[in-house]
Design a protein around this motif. Structure first.
Motif, PDB file in Angstrom:
ATOM      1  N   ALA A 265      13.247  58.689  53.037  1.00 26.39           N
ATOM      2  CA  ALA A 265      12.369  58.707  54.204  1.00 26.39           C
ATOM      3  C   ALA A 265      12.436  57.375  54.956  1.00 26.39           C
ATOM      4  N   LYS A 266      12.469  56.294  54.203  1.00 23.65           N
ATOM      5  CA  LYS A 266      12.550  54.955  54.803  1.00 23.65           C
ATOM      6  C   LYS A 266      13.872  54.784  55.546  1.00 23.65           C
ATOM      7  N   ALA A 267      14.956  55.269  54.937  1.00 19.20           N
ATOM      8  CA  ALA A 267      16.266  55.167  55.576  1.00 19.20           C
ATOM      9  C   ALA A 267      16.320  56.004  56.858  1.00 19.20           C
ATOM     10  N   ALA A 268      15.681  57.183  56.830  1.00 12.97           N
ATOM     11  CA  ALA A 268      15.648  58.040  58.018  1.00 12.97           C
ATOM     12  C   ALA A 268      14.912  57.341  59.159  1.00 12.97           C
ATOM     13  N   GLU A 269      13.773  56.729  58.835  1.00 13.00           N
ATOM     14  CA  GLU A 269      13.000  56.018  59.863  1.00 13.00           C
ATOM     15  C   GLU A 269      13.779  54.829  60.418  1.00 13.00           C
ATOM     16  N   ALA A 294       6.383  61.526  51.585  1.00  7.93           N
ATOM     17  CA  ALA A 294       7.008  60.285  51.115  1.00  7.93           C
ATOM     18  C   ALA A 294       6.994  59.209  52.195  1.00  7.93           C
ATOM     19  N   SER A 295       7.134  59.631  53.447  1.00  7.11           N
ATOM     20  CA  SER A 295       7.138  58.637  54.531  1.00  7.11           C
ATOM     21  C   SER A 295       5.788  57.933  54.646  1.00  7.11           C
ATOM     22  N   TYR A 296       4.699  58.663  54.351  1.00  7.64           N
ATOM     23  CA  TYR A 296       3.367  58.031  54.353  1.00  7.64           C
ATOM     24  C   TYR A 296       3.221  57.074  53.179  1.00  7.64           C
ATOM     25  N   ALA A 297       3.661  57.546  51.994  1.00  5.08           N
ATOM     26  CA  ALA A 297       3.526  56.717  50.793  1.00  5.08           C
ATOM     27  C   ALA A 297       4.365  55.453  50.871  1.00  5.08           C
ATOM     28  N   LEU A 301       5.718  49.837  51.423  1.00  6.99           N
ATOM     29  CA  LEU A 301       6.844  49.259  50.706  1.00  6.99           C
ATOM     30  C   LEU A 301       8.038  49.036  51.624  1.00  6.99           C
ATOM     31  N   GLY A 302       8.784  47.970  51.342  1.00  2.94           N
ATOM     32  CA  GLY A 302      10.023  47.724  52.047  1.00  2.94           C
ATOM     33  C   GLY A 302      11.197  48.317  51.281  1.00  2.94           C
ATOM     34  N   MET A 303      12.374  48.302  51.909  1.00  2.00           N
ATOM     35  CA  MET A 303      13.558  48.856  51.262  1.00  2.00           C
ATOM     36  C   MET A 303      13.875  48.117  49.967  1.00  2.00           C
ATOM     37  N   ASP A 304      13.712  46.785  49.965  1.00  2.00           N
ATOM     38  CA  ASP A 304      14.002  46.010  48.759  1.00  2.00           C
ATOM     39  C   ASP A 304      13.068  46.403  47.614  1.00  2.00           C
ATOM     40  N   GLN A 305      11.795  46.622  47.947  1.00  2.00           N
ATOM     41  CA  GLN A 305      10.842  47.023  46.912  1.00  2.00           C
ATOM     42  C   GLN A 305      11.200  48.389  46.327  1.00  2.00           C
ATOM     43  N   LEU A 306      11.650  49.298  47.182  1.00  2.00           N
ATOM     44  CA  LEU A 306      12.037  50.626  46.700  1.00  2.00           C
ATOM     45  C   LEU A 306      13.285  50.538  45.816  1.00  2.00           C
ATOM     46  N   ARG A 307      14.228  49.699  46.204  1.00  2.00           N
ATOM     47  CA  ARG A 307      15.431  49.532  45.371  1.00  2.00           C
ATOM     48  C   ARG A 307      15.067  48.925  44.019  1.00  2.00           C
ATOM     49  N   ILE A 341       5.645  45.440  41.612  1.00  2.00           N
ATOM     50  CA  ILE A 341       6.578  45.443  42.743  1.00  2.00           C
ATOM     51  C   ILE A 341       5.852  45.848  44.021  1.00  2.00           C
ATOM     52  N   ALA A 342       5.007  46.880  43.918  1.00  2.00           N
ATOM     53  CA  ALA A 342       4.264  47.361  45.100  1.00  2.00           C
ATOM     54  C   ALA A 342       3.299  46.293  45.619  1.00  2.00           C
ATOM     55  N   LYS A 343       2.751  45.497  44.708  1.00  2.00           N
ATOM     56  CA  LYS A 343       1.818  44.437  45.112  1.00  2.00           C
ATOM     57  C   LYS A 343       2.550  43.180  45.583  1.00  2.00           C
ATOM     58  N   GLY A 344       3.888  43.187  45.446  1.00  2.00           N
ATOM     59  CA  GLY A 344       4.651  42.020  45.866  1.00  2.00           C
ATOM     60  C   GLY A 344       4.595  40.882  44.906  1.00  2.00           C
ATOM     61  N   VAL A 345       4.291  41.155  43.619  1.00  2.00           N
ATOM     62  CA  VAL A 345       4.214  40.112  42.596  1.00  2.00           C
ATOM     63  C   VAL A 345       5.595  39.967  41.966  1.00  2.00           C
TER      64      VAL A 345
END
Length: 347
Positions: A265-269, A294-297, A301-307, A341-345
């Motif tokens: 979803a992130k890649a599509a956006e 998924a696009s809302y959830a 998060l950024g792409m790096d966080q998802l990876r 990861i989601a919290k950026g820690v």
């Protein structure tokens, strides 16, 4: 060869049956349902004398004898062949079968039920020969596939109405997304809902209270809680899954799916497209809502966080399959890593 529809089969069940039927497709419940109706209409309630069943590869002489016998004390009989795979048959076997299909008595209904045998019309050359032989004899191939979300919504709304309740289309869609898109499962859950509702308007709250959520939905909510930074809720959902005795490897596999959905979803956006617009590209047939959700959830998060999250899930798969760490502990550690990861820690 052109299969007839479910609606056309229903019409025939009200009148005179054809001599041959081939029932195939992806909807197991519908195939069994119509096999039962056809057998009942052709053989009657008493099946001791007017019904024969063959499973797998039948003895062709026995099949011929059964199809050639006259019914006893009724106008028709039924011969059922379940899960015969013509693609695996030798040329000689298939030729014998085609001869039997071409010659059944007018008083015999010859029924082929492809229950667990899958039929791919693009490749099923021998099945097509069988279907053509049936059509020449006046029979039909009937394709019964899984119903679309829109068809399932109408079915649930109509089914609720027949049971004295009322359900809105949006509520029916919520039920499909949260319970199942399997027809038999939905019908069972609808019976429970209407018994609980006793003539009332079916609501989402009633669906949450009465029906069984599918594992994928519970795990999606788990992923949603993690991306929103709600670790206590995530752990509580994990407790529920273990209480339901869902296998740890199934939980992990299901947890990976929403993260893959979010990455897509992130890649599509990023490419300037709506998330649900790429559904067909990745095989989300009838489940495009997954990418939309998924696009809302994924907004937090950024792409790096998802990876990073997918890397954690891959490592967790290795721990579950190849270490002595207790599965519950391994999953809890994974949830904490995903939460961080989601919290950026940083780790």
């Amino acid at each position: 060869m052109k299969p007839i529809t479910e609606a056309e089969l229903k019409k025939q069940l009200k009148g005179e049956l054809a001599p041959v039927y081939l029932l195939f497709g992806t909807e197991t419940y519908l195939k069994q349902h119509y096999v039962n109706l056809l057998v009942k209409k052709a053989a009657g309630e008493e099946r001791n004398f007017n019904f024969n069943r063959f499973d797998g590869l039948p003895d062709m002489q026995a099949l011929y004898d059964a199809a050639s016998q006259f019914p006893l004390m009724r106008p028709t009989k039924c011969v059922l062949v379940c899960d015969y795979d013509p693609e695996k048959a030798s040329a000689a076997e298939l030729e014998k079968l085609l001869q039997i299909v071409a010659e059944p008595l007018d008083t015999t209904v010859l029924l082929f039920w492809f229950d667990t045998v899958e039929v791919n019309l693009k490749k099923a050359t021998k099945f097509k020969k069988l279907a053509v032989a049936a059509e020449k004899r006046g029979g039909y191939a009937v394709e019964l596939n899984r119903r679309t979300p829109a068809e399932l919504q109408r079915m649930l709304c109509d089914g609720a109405s027949r049971r004295g309740c009322r359900m809105e289309p949006t509520t029916a869609r919520y039920m499909i997304e949260n319970c199942s898109d399997d027809l038999q499962t939905l019908l069972g859950e609808l019976e429970k809902l209407c018994a609980y509702g006793q003539g009332e308007h079916i609501t989402r709250e009633m669906i949450d209270k009465v029906t069984v959520r599918r594992v994928e939905v519970s795990v999606y909510n788990l992923a949603k809680a993690l991306t929103a930074g709600r670790i206590e809720e995530a752990m509580s959902l994990l407790d529920d899954l273990f209480f339901q005795r869902v296998e740890p490897i199934v939980i992990l596999s299901s947890l990976s799916a929403p993260y893959v959905d979010m990455l897509r979803a992130k890649a599509a956006e990023a490419a300037g497209q709506r998330a649900d617009a790429i559904a067909a590209d990745f095989g989300y047939y009838g489940t495009a809502f997954r990418l939309k959700n998924a696009s809302y959830a994924a907004k937090r998060l950024g792409m790096d966080q998802l990876r990073q999250s997918l890397t954690v899930l891959l490592e967790a798969d290795g721990r579950l399959k190849g270490s002595r760490t207790p599965p519950r502990t391994a999953l809890e550690q994974t949830l904490i890593q995903l939460y961080r990861i989601a919290k950026g820690v940083s780790s």
